[in-house]
Design a protein around this motif. Structure first.
Motif, PDB file in Angstrom:
ATOM      1  N   UNK A  37      34.935 -84.052  30.261  1.00 58.66           N
ATOM      2  CA  UNK A  37      33.854 -83.464  30.977  1.00 58.66           C
ATOM      3  C   UNK A  37      34.179 -83.189  32.456  1.00 58.66           C
ATOM      4  N   UNK A  38      35.196 -83.782  32.994  1.00 57.35           N
ATOM      5  CA  UNK A  38      35.726 -83.448  34.209  1.00 57.35           C
ATOM      6  C   UNK A  38      36.324 -82.107  34.662  1.00 57.35           C
ATOM      7  N   UNK A  39      36.768 -81.541  33.479  1.00 54.29           N
ATOM      8  CA  UNK A  39      37.563 -80.313  33.660  1.00 54.29           C
ATOM      9  C   UNK A  39      37.289 -79.205  32.801  1.00 54.29           C
ATOM     10  N   UNK A  40      36.549 -79.376  31.656  1.00 52.30           N
ATOM     11  CA  UNK A  40      36.424 -78.378  30.535  1.00 52.30           C
ATOM     12  C   UNK A  40      34.957 -77.945  30.686  1.00 52.30           C
ATOM     13  N   UNK A  41      34.830 -76.675  30.946  1.00 49.87           N
ATOM     14  CA  UNK A  41      33.580 -75.974  31.099  1.00 49.87           C
ATOM     15  C   UNK A  41      33.202 -75.351  29.825  1.00 49.87           C
ATOM     16  N   UNK A  42      32.538 -76.338  28.974  1.00 47.21           N
ATOM     17  CA  UNK A  42      32.076 -76.015  27.649  1.00 47.21           C
ATOM     18  C   UNK A  42      31.241 -76.900  27.073  1.00 47.21           C
ATOM     19  N   UNK A  43      30.030 -76.623  26.682  1.00 48.74           N
ATOM     20  CA  UNK A  43      28.927 -77.370  26.090  1.00 48.74           C
ATOM     21  C   UNK A  43      28.566 -77.125  24.919  1.00 48.74           C
ATOM     22  N   UNK A  44      29.432 -76.474  24.024  1.00 47.62           N
ATOM     23  CA  UNK A  44      29.210 -76.366  22.563  1.00 47.62           C
ATOM     24  C   UNK A  44      29.942 -77.309  21.731  1.00 47.62           C
ATOM     25  N   UNK A  45      31.302 -77.471  22.179  1.00 47.49           N
ATOM     26  CA  UNK A  45      31.937 -78.436  21.115  1.00 47.49           C
ATOM     27  C   UNK A  45      31.901 -79.734  21.574  1.00 47.49           C
ATOM     28  N   UNK A  46      32.112 -80.043  22.868  1.00 43.46           N
ATOM     29  CA  UNK A  46      32.142 -81.471  23.349  1.00 43.46           C
ATOM     30  C   UNK A  46      30.914 -81.668  23.980  1.00 43.46           C
ATOM     31  N   UNK A  47      30.479 -83.005  23.795  1.00 41.99           N
ATOM     32  CA  UNK A  47      29.267 -83.434  24.728  1.00 41.99           C
ATOM     33  C   UNK A  47      29.553 -84.227  25.794  1.00 41.99           C
ATOM     34  N   UNK A  48      28.416 -84.861  26.390  1.00 44.66           N
ATOM     35  CA  UNK A  48      28.573 -85.394  27.742  1.00 44.66           C
ATOM     36  C   UNK A  48      29.510 -86.446  27.841  1.00 44.66           C
ATOM     37  N   UNK A  49      29.787 -87.267  26.521  1.00 47.80           N
ATOM     38  CA  UNK A  49      30.632 -88.233  26.751  1.00 47.80           C
ATOM     39  C   UNK A  49      32.223 -87.980  26.277  1.00 47.80           C
TER      40      UNK A  49
END
Length: 412
Positions: A341-353
């Protein structure tokens, strides 16, 4: 590396990668690289450290061994050497990874820390921006542009330091388990180990073996299983039983066998969770502890099990049961977390954790050419499965594009 086009734009180095950018040169990144290399697909590996498998090389203790038999830990296309023991040690595993990288011609671009990775909707590409971390050098920026991005930074990118009242007031040494190397310097010292997972148990065992006086904080219920049952790997036995029996029944059998081998762990202050070890792993990603001698030290009193911490004082710790322990050092065996979450701007594959939102079987693939390798909570075996699936999927896309280009050139 073939498949690259490099130029400087406004002082920033821009690199077009005609293939995949792989972030992370740990086992997951190496496994994906090897599988792509076998298909002739170009790639670039970027790594923030100055070596492959930096977690293993720089943030593990000296006595570490693989918890599972080597056949469950080897990466695709290269088994461990036959002369390796059933449970390779840290140095042997690092040597294996170095040989793996050499065999498949994997040459990561080291000292490149990813600052951001964002999908450019207009151009249909990923823009991965890195900053040089080479000590003593002028900080330089690079932008890698690609159509396929593989996130392989792993589940254990950063150590977790919990918020405990008074910890900042404690005047003596406090380190995370990632910085612990050996119990040699703790001879005769009272050391508080916070956490009772595999790291907490092994650090406590190592401290005891070096004549320290460890106290291990058990904050929650945990399954402790013998590493082997009747000379056979417990994990191997579980995998064999699962071919014939439902998961809940395999859990029951494992706990019965563990009771006969280890006794009742609750007698030593270690409570078992209500869910069985395999169900807990599948549902919540919590790995059971595979005992390699710590429980015997607990029985003998060489390792003291203590209750949860209430707060720290200047040279002591107060437990929730009112007990106060004078201690010389603290080792935080409190786990790790993903840094995605610190560097990848994506909210589809990865969650907040920092983990894929979807379950194990489908968590490796996102949209727009985004992939996740090594986030299955299933160790090296899970990373290998991810690598094979990712490389196969990229291979299909790669072949389709090549065929499309061939048709275009023939038509022209």
């Amino acid at each position: 590396m073939f498949g690259l086009l490099e130029q400087n734009v406004l002082g920033r180095r821009c690199v077009w990668v005609n293939g995949a950018v792989i972030v992370g040169a740990g086992p997951s990144g190496l496994a994906v690289s090897a599988c792509l290399r076998e298909q002739g697909i170009p790639f670039v590996v970027v790594e923030r450290a100055d070596c492959i498998a930096s977690l293993w090389q720089k943030r593990t203790y000296d006595r570490l061994k693989l918890h599972l038999p080597k056949k469950f830990c080897q990466l695709p296309k290269l088994p461990f050497p036959e002369e390796y023991p059933e449970y390779p040690n840290r140095k042997q595993f690092i040597t294996y990874l170095e040989n793996y990288a050499e065999k498949f011609g994997i040459e990561p671009q080291f000292n490149e820390s990813v600052e951001s990775a964002k999908y450019d909707e207009m151009c249909g590409v990923w823009r991965v921006k890195t900053v040089s971390t080479l000590p003593g050098s002028i900080q330089s920026e690079t932008e890698f542009i690609c159509q396929m991005l593989v996130v392989a930074t792993g589940e254990n990118a950063e150590g977790v330091v919990p918020e405990i009242e008074g910890l900042e007031e404690f005047s003596r040494e406090v380190i995370h388990a990632k910085d612990y190397k050996s119990g040699e310097k703790y001879d005769g010292k009272k050391v508080l180990v916070v956490g009772c997972g595999n790291s907490g148990m092994e650090v406590s065992l190592d401290l005891s073996n070096h004549n320290a006086k460890p106290s291990m904080v058990v904050r929650s219920a945990v399954h402790v299983l013998p590493r082997e049952i009747f000379g056979k790997s417990t994990f191997d036995l579980a995998m064999m039983l699962m071919k014939w029996l439902p998961l809940w029944l395999v859990d029951k059998l494992l706990l019965i066998l563990a009771f006969f081998v280890l006794g009742n762990t609750q007698n030593y202050g270690i409570k078992r969770p209500s869910l069985g070890p395999l169900q807990l792993k599948n549902n919540h990603g919590k790995t059971p502890v595979l005992d390699i001698g710590a429980l015997e030290k607990i029985r003998s009193g060489a390792i003291k099990v203590v209750s949860e911490i209430k707060r720290f004082h200047r040279d002591s710790v107060e437990l929730i049961n009112g007990e106060i322990l004078e201690i010389d050092s603290v080792v935080l065996a409190t786990g790790y977390r993903s840094n995605v979450p610190n560097w990848l701007q994506d909210n589809v594959l990865f969650g907040k954790d920092g983990f894929p939102k979807r379950e194990f079987c489908n968590g490796w693939k996102g949209k727009r050419g985004l992939y996740a390798a090594g986030f299955t909570r299933r160790g090296l075996a899970g990373a290998s499965i991810d690598a094979i699936k990712i490389s196969q999927d990229i291979g299909i896309v790669w072949k389709q594009e090549l065929n499309h280009k061939k048709k275009e050139s023939s038509n022209s």
